[in-house]
Design a protein around this motif. Structure first.
Motif, mmCIF file in Angstrom:
data_model
loop_
_atom_site.group_PDB
_atom_site.id
_atom_site.type_symbol
_atom_site.label_atom_id
_atom_site.label_comp_id
_atom_site.label_asym_id
_atom_site.label_seq_id
_atom_site.Cartn_x
_atom_site.Cartn_y
_atom_site.Cartn_z
ATOM 1 N N UNK A 110 26.300 26.755 78.192
ATOM 2 C CA UNK A 110 27.782 27.202 78.554
ATOM 3 C C UNK A 110 28.662 26.965 77.017
ATOM 4 N N UNK A 111 28.092 25.937 76.244
ATOM 5 C CA UNK A 111 28.704 25.780 74.884
ATOM 6 C C UNK A 111 28.488 27.212 73.992
ATOM 7 N N UNK A 112 27.409 27.726 74.084
ATOM 8 C CA UNK A 112 26.913 28.817 73.266
ATOM 9 C C UNK A 112 27.976 29.911 73.730
ATOM 10 N N UNK A 113 27.746 30.228 75.096
ATOM 11 C CA UNK A 113 28.720 31.372 75.306
ATOM 12 C C UNK A 113 30.191 31.050 75.064
ATOM 13 N N UNK A 114 30.622 29.842 75.172
ATOM 14 C CA UNK A 114 32.170 29.697 74.842
ATOM 15 C C UNK A 114 32.247 29.801 73.489
ATOM 16 N N UNK A 115 31.340 29.286 72.566
ATOM 17 C CA UNK A 115 31.418 29.469 71.111
ATOM 18 C C UNK A 115 31.531 30.898 70.755
ATOM 19 N N UNK A 116 30.530 31.647 71.425
ATOM 20 C CA UNK A 116 30.607 33.292 71.093
ATOM 21 C C UNK A 116 31.888 33.872 71.451
ATOM 22 N N UNK A 117 32.374 33.710 72.435
ATOM 23 C CA UNK A 117 33.386 34.180 73.140
ATOM 24 C C UNK A 117 34.801 33.944 71.995
ATOM 25 N N UNK A 118 34.794 32.635 71.757
ATOM 26 C CA UNK A 118 35.946 32.228 70.880
ATOM 27 C C UNK A 118 35.705 33.003 69.421
ATOM 28 N N UNK A 119 34.616 32.928 69.066
ATOM 29 C CA UNK A 119 34.335 33.519 67.540
ATOM 30 C C UNK A 119 34.615 34.882 67.516
ATOM 31 N N UNK A 120 34.164 35.618 68.534
ATOM 32 C CA UNK A 120 34.548 37.142 68.598
ATOM 33 C C UNK A 120 36.147 37.330 68.873
ATOM 34 N N UNK A 121 36.513 36.375 69.736
ATOM 35 C CA UNK A 121 38.204 36.668 69.846
ATOM 36 C C UNK A 121 38.915 36.197 68.353
ATOM 37 N N UNK A 122 38.557 35.241 67.634
ATOM 38 C CA UNK A 122 38.916 34.958 66.383
ATOM 39 C C UNK A 122 38.543 36.271 65.456
ATOM 40 N N UNK A 123 37.706 36.985 65.592
ATOM 41 C CA UNK A 123 36.965 37.829 64.483
ATOM 42 C C UNK A 123 37.995 39.045 65.198
#
Length: 656
Positions: free
Chosen positions: A401-414
């Motif tokens: 869950x942490x990995x998926x949430x981090x990826x979502x926030x990272x791409x959102x910020x990008x």
């Protein structure tokens, strides 16, 4: 005279159950009492789960016995049953046979149903023999003065009944010295039995003797009553004894009831007889010529169930010299975690022990069937208890869950960063040529695509289950329809090289931009039908992961979900087709080629999603859908906008 034996089989079975002897052999005399006892005992054993290893019906004639004795002995000695129940008259062939078998087979435990006098020999007896003999006899109080009478009985008074030579052979087995025997015989005319009682002669009254004792009193009371009746009817005569009143005497005998001198009720009425209690004795050879018969308990049929058998365990340990009673079972006990599997063609007591199936337990020994754990519980490793399942879901706190949430926030910020770059450089030729309005809509929709994946994480509830799929369908419809509008715009722009008023009007009027609201409207209609017929709901999955209950969102009407996904796929396929045919247009920034690659990535992700999604369960299924959302959104972002950002930020010389 004997009392009813209806409780004898119950007493024997209670003794078997107490010591957990489930595999026993039977040696019965071939007569009416023996066969009736065998029928009653088998029925009681079957009711309580005790099995017969073998049944030997010993014939009453020597000829038949001698023909079968070898077979009997071999089966008794080779049988896995360590307990043997004998029933019959001590004076019969069965009595002599049992003595022989007990001498030859000291490893067996013998349970007799009469007070058999087992006589020892100082020279030929195994000291480990008789502590394995149990005797059940009907309970009766001792007759006062009987022991003293036996000890002081004179041979001269009962010459016909007592033969000293016979007693000497039976009870001493020639073990006395020659001088003592001659001394004994020289006073044979006036010798008492006191010498015998000092050795192995048992002076306790046996069952048979007690019945004879009562019979004498029954006859005496009956004659007494008959005499009283005779006196009442006739005058006193010289000889008033009834000579031929056998019918009256018989009638009096059948209905006689009185209390004997020792306090027992004697009832000759067969219907009114009570079930007797039984004393349980243990025989043990204490020294070379001394036998001890120890009373270790009693069985009373009138006590409550479970209290009828009373045993003194300490006395059994003292007489056996061991704290462990030898077992007598066909198969070893199935421990908790296993169940019995009966062997085909064998007795019910013979079975194999097999482990319980998955999510089933057995919490007792010798269970026939395993118990299935409830849906919210699971079995422990030993399969002996059901444990409460832990509730789990794709949480933010776990690694996946942490990995998926981090990826979502990272791409959102990008994506937000790319949007900022485009806004800052909105007047540059590359941004203007890329259709600023559609680029802004696509970037904003991609931000929401990345953020909607967070709805799939955390503990589901009704609201999040509905928002997951509807938000996913709507925002992806915006994104893919925007890509389709961009693709059509590119094609129309290059078609202007061949003058056409209609083409010019379509481009100038912004007609391709109407694709976006139309597609959104269609998707909203599909979602509305979905929610109106069978909306998503919370579901518990207790089978996918051992020891856990997974809370997931059930999609409800699955066909509606595939309609939403299919609509997105048709938009992506249309965009890919148009872009593919326009990939060689003379565009400086290769817009058509980038759109082609973006749709290729998008379609590849969701085509791969379908088989993977159906082959997984529980949290992994949710993770597959989240990863597909992130991968397809990242594909759009990377293929369409990363090359432009590269030119804007790192190659400003190409912004012409």
């Amino acid at each position: 005279m004997a009392t009813k034996d209806t409780s004898l089989t119950l007493a024997l079975v209670s003794l078997m159950i107490h010591f957990n002897w489930k595999w026993v052999g039977l040696v019965i005399s071939d007569d009416d009492p023996g066969l009736q006892f065998l029928s009653d005992l088998r029925e009681e054993m079957q009711t309580n789960g005790i099995c017969c290893a073998f049944v030997h019906v010993v014939p009453a004639t020597n000829q038949l016995y001698l023909a079968r004795t070898g077979i009997y002995y071999k089966q008794i000695m080779t049988s896995s049953a360590n307990v043997i129940i004998t029933y019959g008259d001590i004076s019969s062939i069965l009595g002599e046979t049992s003595r022989t078998w007990q001498y030859l087979g000291p490893g067996k435990i013998w349970v007799t149903t009469t007070q058999w006098d087992v006589i020892s020999s100082k020279t030929a007896l195994n000291l480990d023999l008789f502590h394995r003999t149990f005797t059940l006899s009907q309970h009766h109080p001792g007759v006062y003065g009987f022991q003293k009478f036996i000890q002081t009985l004179k041979h001269s008074k009962y010459l016909k009944d007592i033969s000293l030579e016979k007693l000497g052979w039976l009870y001493f087995n020639c073990s006395l010295s020659e001088s003592k025997w001659k001394s004994l015989c020289s006073f044979s005319s006036n010798v008492s039995l006191e010498l015998f009682t000092q050795h192995t002669f048992n002076v306790a009254m046996s069952e048979e003797s007690y019945h004879i004792y009562n019979a004498a009193y029954v006859l005496a009371y009956s004659y007494h009553e008959l005499l009283l009746q005779h006196v009442d009817i006739q005058y006193m005569a010289k000889d008033y004894r009834p000579q031929s009143d056998c019918g009256k005497l018989n009638h009096l005998l059948k209905n006689m009831q009185f209390t004997n001198p020792v306090g027992d009720l004697v009832n000759m009425n067969q219907k009114g007889k009570l079930d007797p209690a039984y004393d349980i004795f243990h025989l043990w050879d204490f020294q070379e010529s001394l036998q001890v018969k120890v009373k270790i308990g009693q069985f009373s049929p009138y006590l409550p169930q479970g209290q009828q058998l009373q045993l003194l365990e300490d006395m059994i340990e003292w007489t056996t010299g061991s704290r462990q009673i030898p077992p007598s079972v066909c198969s070893i006990t199935c421990t908790p975690g296993f169940r019995k599997s009966h062997q085909e063609g064998k007795a019910p007591c013979c079975f194999d022990c097999i482990p319980c199936p998955e999510n089933e337990i057995s919490n007792d020994t010798d269970m026939e069937q395993c118990l299935k754990c409830p849906e919210d519980q699971y079995n422990n490793r030993e399969q002996t208890h059901c444990l409460q399942k832990a509730i789990t879901f794709l949480a933010f706190g776990e690694p996946l869950g942490m990995a998926l949430a981090f990826m979502a926030l990272f791409f959102c910020a990008l994506t937000s960063l790319v949007l900022g770059v485009f806004v800052k450089h909105h007047d540059t030729p590359i941004v203007r040529a890329n259709n600023r309005a559609l680029s802004y809509i696509l970037l904003i929709s991609l931000i929401f695509c990345f953020l909607c994946s967070l709805l799939f994480l955390g503990r589901p509830n009704t609201a999040t289950c509905i928002l997951q799929q509807t938000t996913f369908g709507v925002v992806f419809s915006v994104a893919v329809s925007t890509v389709l509008a961009k693709t059509i715009t590119v094609v129309l722009a290059f078609k202007l090289t061949t003058p056409s008023k209609r083409m010019r009007w379509l481009l100038v009027s912004g007609a391709p931009n109407f694709i976006i609201p139309i597609c959104i409207l269609i998707q909203l209609i599909l979602c509305g039908v979905w929610l109106g017929t069978s909306p998503p709901f919370i579901e518990t999955d207790s089978h996918s992961e051992h020891g856990h209950i997974i809370i997931v969102c059930n999609k409800g009407l699955v066909s509606a979900f595939y309609c939403v996904l299919g609509f997105l796929g048709s938009l992506a396929l249309g965009s890919f087709t148009i872009a593919f045919f326009a990939r060689k247009l003379p565009d400086k920034y290769n817009e058509a080629k980038f759109l082609t690659f973006s749709m290729l990535v998008f379609c590849s992700v969701w085509v791969t999603f379908l088989p993977v999604y159906h082959s997984t369960k529980g949290k992994v299924m949710v993770a597959v859908e989240v990863f597909s959302i992130l991968a397809s959104s990242a594909g759009l972002l990377g293929c369409i906008f990363v090359p432009k950002c590269y030119v804007i930020l790192l190659r400003p010389d190409k912004k012409t």
